[in-house]
Design an enzyme around this catalytic site. Structure first.
Site, PDB file in Angstrom:
ATOM      1  N   CYS A  31      51.377  48.710  35.391  1.00  0.00           N
ATOM      2  CA  CYS A  31      51.347  49.062  34.246  1.00  0.00           C
ATOM      3  C   CYS A  31      51.596  47.855  33.202  1.00  0.00           C
ATOM      4  CB  CYS A  31      52.226  50.091  33.674  1.00  0.00           C
ATOM      5  SG  CYS A  31      54.232  49.736  33.929  1.00  0.00           S
ATOM      6  N   ARG A  79      42.767  49.727  27.521  1.00  0.00           N
ATOM      7  CA  ARG A  79      43.746  48.286  27.859  1.00  0.00           C
ATOM      8  C   ARG A  79      43.106  47.846  29.071  1.00  0.00           C
ATOM      9  NH1 ARG A  79      49.953  49.965  27.291  1.00  0.00           N
ATOM     10  NH2 ARG A  79      50.001  47.664  27.954  1.00  0.00           N
TER      11      ARG A  79
END
Length: 335
Positions: free
Chosen positions: A291, A215
């Protein structure tokens, strides 16, 4: 990454308050950040202890934390919904840090007093409980810890499970606290943080990203539909799972996580941010954790606190807030 403007403009006061809180905590290390099931069991009979199940699941998960809580829990636990105890956000983001009064109202509803020892856990082992701990610490509630290994470890080690309807706490009075704003980073602060290269000045702030490497690099999709993957310029990839070890329940396929021992945490940090690690641990270089949505950034935050790093903040919106804005620069190449 850095927050040069942040440290030069309005964070000095918050930083001083944060430093005072950290010094106070360092003088009285009577409340550990992590508890084992044995340590929690020894605290169950105390009327000064409040246990909160702070489980949370990714938006693409079919699991429902409150329904699971109703079926089984640590005896006496109550359910903390991190999406409910939060502030509204212009982009509709979930579990943002609540207002000072929202936090106090939630504490009162849970029967928490300023002197209460709050013990948080989740059903993954270590996943969302560090974010809940971050919230309590940000509002100055120093008597707070997480159950390392959460409900699965508690159950695996043979401690009792409660499955009857949960009891309601007796409401308390919790004075409105003061949020340590030095522990929170905003979008504007992160933008100012994304221009200079942190390698150009050893005093500049770093940013570490808890999402998976794929990601971070933009090779894997985000779990939120329509959201681009990638990363903030000059940030470092440090998947939150790297700070954890996985255990499997005996005669079962069920797994749970706990934190690595401190020496191993340090090795992981060095392997991901190199020579910057010592400066971060010694407080010579500030660092911010990020995050997907501000949840597992708490795992990195707590891991850094276990290492003794004093200057650790958390980007509340994290990647969802950053990447949702068309003006944000998104990088997809490795550092």
């Amino acid at each position: 990454m850095l927050l040069a403007l942040l440290t030069r403009t309005g964070l000095n006061i918050a930083g001083k308050r944060s430093l005072f809180a950290k010094r106070t905590f360092s003088k009285a290390m009577s409340t550990p950040l992590l508890l084992s099931p044995t340590q929690l069991q020894a605290s169950l009979d105390s009327n000064q202890v409040t246990i909160l199940d702070s489980s949370w699941f990714m938006p693409n998960s079919p699991r429902k934390p409150n329904e699971e809580f109703q079926k089984k829990r640590v005896p006496g636990a109550q359910f903390l919904d991190l999406d409910e105890v939060s502030s509204p956000h212009e982009l509709g983001l979930k579990h943002m840090i609540p207002s000072e009064r929202q936090f106090a109202d939630a504490c009162e509803a849970f029967g928490i007093a300023p002197s209460s020892h709050v013990i948080l856990y989740d059903t993954h082992g270590v996943f969302s409980s560090p974010r809940a701990l971050f919230m309590f610490k940000a509002f100055g509630h120093e008597k707070s810890s997480i159950l390392d290994g959460g409900l699965p470890r508690w159950e695996a080690e043979g401690f009792p499970i409660e499955d009857k309807p949960p009891a309601h706490a007796k409401k308390t009075v919790y004075p409105t606290p003061v949020l340590d704003k030095g522990m929170i980073r905003s979008y504007d602060q992160m933008i100012s943080n994304s221009f200079p290269d942190p390698q150009s000045d050893p005093a500049l702030e770093l940013v570490i990203d808890a999402r998976s490497r794929g990601r971070f690099l933009g090779t894997e999709p985000e779990p939120r539909p329509g959201l681009s993957s990638g990363h903030i310029p000059h940030s470092f990839s440090l998947p939150f799972t790297a700070f954890l070890q996985t255990h499997t329940l005996p005669n079962s396929s069920v797994q749970y996580t706990t934190f690595l021992p401190v020496p191993e945490l340090r090795n992981v940090l060095v392997s991901h941010i190199g020579d910057n690690a010592d400066a971060v641990i010694q407080g010579k270089r500030p660092i911010t954790t990020s995050c997907g949505s501000g949840m597992t950034a708490g795992v990195l935050w707590l891991g850094l606190k276990l290492l003794g790093a004093p200057n650790v903040a958390l980007y509340d919106e994290s990647w969802t807030g950053y990447a949702s804005r068309a003006s944000s620069k998104i990088e997809k190449a490795a550092n």
